[in-house]
Design an enzyme around this catalytic site. Structure first.
Site, mmCIF file in Angstrom:
data_model
loop_
_atom_site.group_PDB
_atom_site.id
_atom_site.type_symbol
_atom_site.label_atom_id
_atom_site.label_comp_id
_atom_site.label_asym_id
_atom_site.label_seq_id
_atom_site.Cartn_x
_atom_site.Cartn_y
_atom_site.Cartn_z
ATOM 1 N N GLY A 109 60.463 30.428 -14.324
ATOM 2 C CA GLY A 109 59.782 31.114 -15.356
ATOM 3 C C GLY A 109 58.430 31.533 -15.204
ATOM 4 O O GLY A 109 57.841 31.932 -16.238
ATOM 5 N N LYS A 148 70.368 30.783 -20.216
ATOM 6 C CA LYS A 148 69.631 29.586 -21.155
ATOM 7 C C LYS A 148 69.572 29.792 -22.639
ATOM 8 O O LYS A 148 70.832 30.158 -23.003
ATOM 9 C CB LYS A 148 67.872 29.612 -20.749
ATOM 10 N N GLU A 152 65.109 21.697 -17.015
ATOM 11 C CA GLU A 152 64.609 21.858 -18.212
ATOM 12 C C GLU A 152 65.710 20.650 -19.154
ATOM 13 O O GLU A 152 65.120 20.188 -20.368
ATOM 14 C CB GLU A 152 65.208 23.180 -19.105
ATOM 15 N N HIS A 179 69.665 20.502 -14.960
ATOM 16 C CA HIS A 179 68.701 21.536 -14.875
ATOM 17 C C HIS A 179 67.338 20.808 -15.359
ATOM 18 O O HIS A 179 67.308 19.725 -16.105
ATOM 19 C CB HIS A 179 68.976 22.570 -15.877
ATOM 20 N N GLU A 227 65.711 23.905 -7.317
ATOM 21 C CA GLU A 227 64.959 24.878 -8.248
ATOM 22 C C GLU A 227 63.452 23.929 -8.465
ATOM 23 O O GLU A 227 63.296 23.208 -9.141
ATOM 24 C CB GLU A 227 65.503 24.924 -9.656
ATOM 25 N N SER A 246 62.143 32.186 -10.308
ATOM 26 C CA SER A 246 61.561 33.394 -10.292
ATOM 27 C C SER A 246 62.470 34.403 -9.098
ATOM 28 O O SER A 246 61.839 35.252 -8.476
ATOM 29 C CB SER A 246 60.251 33.319 -10.007
ATOM 30 N N ASN A 295 71.840 32.111 -15.169
ATOM 31 C CA ASN A 295 71.606 31.014 -16.134
ATOM 32 C C ASN A 295 70.966 31.752 -17.554
ATOM 33 O O ASN A 295 69.746 31.968 -17.329
ATOM 34 C CB ASN A 295 70.755 29.926 -15.591
HETATM 35 P P1 13P Z 1 63.941 31.635 -13.588
HETATM 36 O O1 13P Z 1 64.649 32.923 -12.638
HETATM 37 O O2 13P Z 1 63.431 32.520 -15.065
HETATM 38 O O3 13P Z 1 62.388 31.355 -12.782
HETATM 39 O O4 13P Z 1 64.556 30.502 -13.872
HETATM 40 C C1 13P Z 1 65.499 29.951 -12.969
HETATM 41 C C2 13P Z 1 66.016 28.756 -13.616
HETATM 42 O O5 13P Z 1 65.742 27.811 -13.846
HETATM 43 C C3 13P Z 1 67.353 29.188 -13.281
HETATM 44 O O6 13P Z 1 68.373 28.021 -13.967
#
Ligand code: 13P
Length: 252
Positions: free
Chosen positions: A173, A11, A97, A95, A167, A213, A9
């Site tokens: 992150g 982002k 976010e 997601h 997740e 992560s 992803n």
């Molecule tokens: P990270 O791998 O940067 O922690 O992000 C995970 C994520 O949100 C994938 O959709």
């Protein structure tokens, strides 16, 4: 036996040129790799260009979201037909976010999954608890609510086409990965949930990805867990070497 699935992803990262550079590097290393399914989810603006590069490989394309209306006056939204046009076969839905910054609710997530299925996409349906929820021992309750809301009115044949991604928000992150045991606990709950609401054969075929992560260094231990079938990778998917290592380490 469930085939591992590793999805990147990206982002809100990568201009078209940067996306082309990254995916070209992935293609050099992974074009004929078939021990795992591989998906990249660039931003909407780069979908078309990335698709052109991967169309003759095993790497598949995914969008980071889609809207549940087919067309109309919805400024700023992107329809299923538009992402299909760009070559997408997968779509990330729900997601954290999207939920946190853009107010997406379980009901909206449910509509998006329904439309995605109608249009022939494989939805990657995300669930996960916040740190506060985990600290208050609410993890299972939160996942249960998200599963009920997101999968409302889904039939067994729909579930067979869905991928679920667990997740934990506190691991996204932050560099703080859930331990394989913490992740496995929730993955096992999700699989049991599907078994109870659908069937054991449906549950045994469902792929459940872990996200938060994920790195080349921790993917092997995560994949050793019985109910972890792959990963949804954020930060580490922006670096070709890191993502290639995650893909290669996911299946051995
Ligand atoms: P990270 O791998 O940067 O922690 O992000 C995970 C994520 O949100 C994938 O959709």
């Amino acid at each position: 036996m469930r085939k591992p699935l590793i999805a990147g992803n990206w982002k809100m990262h990568k201009t078209i040129n940067e996306a082309v550079e990254l995916v070209s590097a992935l293609k050099r290393e992974l074009f004929d790799f078939n021990q795992a399914d591989i998906v990249v989810c660039p931003p909407f603006t780069a979908l078309d260009n990335v698709h052109e590069i991967i169309m003759d490989t095993n790497i598949k394309l995914g969008a980071q979201n889609l809207f549940y209306q087919k067309q109309g006056a919805f400024t700023g939204e992107v329809s299923p037909a538009m992402i299909k046009d760009c070559g997408c076969e997968y779509a990330i839905i729900g997601h954290s976010e999207r939920r946190k910054y853009f107010g997406e609710t379980d009901t909206m997530v449910n509509k998006r999954i329904q439309v995605a299925l109608e249009e022939g996409f494989t939805p990657i349906f995300c669930v996960g608890e916040t740190l506060e929820e985990r600290e208050n021992n609410k993890t299972i309750e939160v996942i249960d609510i998200q599963l009920k809301g997101g999968l409302e009115n889904m039939k067994e044949e729909d579930i067979l086409k869905i991928v679920i991604a667990y997740e934990p928000v506190w691991a996204i992150g932050t560099g703080k990965t859930a331990t394989p045991r913490q992740a496995e606990e929730v993955h096992m709950f999700i699989r049991k949930w599907i078994e109870e609401h659908y069937s054991s054969s449906c549950a045994s075929m469902l792929r459940i990805l872990y996200g938060g992560s994920v790195k080349a260094e921790n993917i092997k231990d995560l994949m050793k867990q019985e109910n972890i079938d792959g990963a949804l990778v954020g930060g580490a998917s922006l670096n070709a070497d890191a993502f290639v290592s995650i893909v290669k380490n996911s299946s051995n």
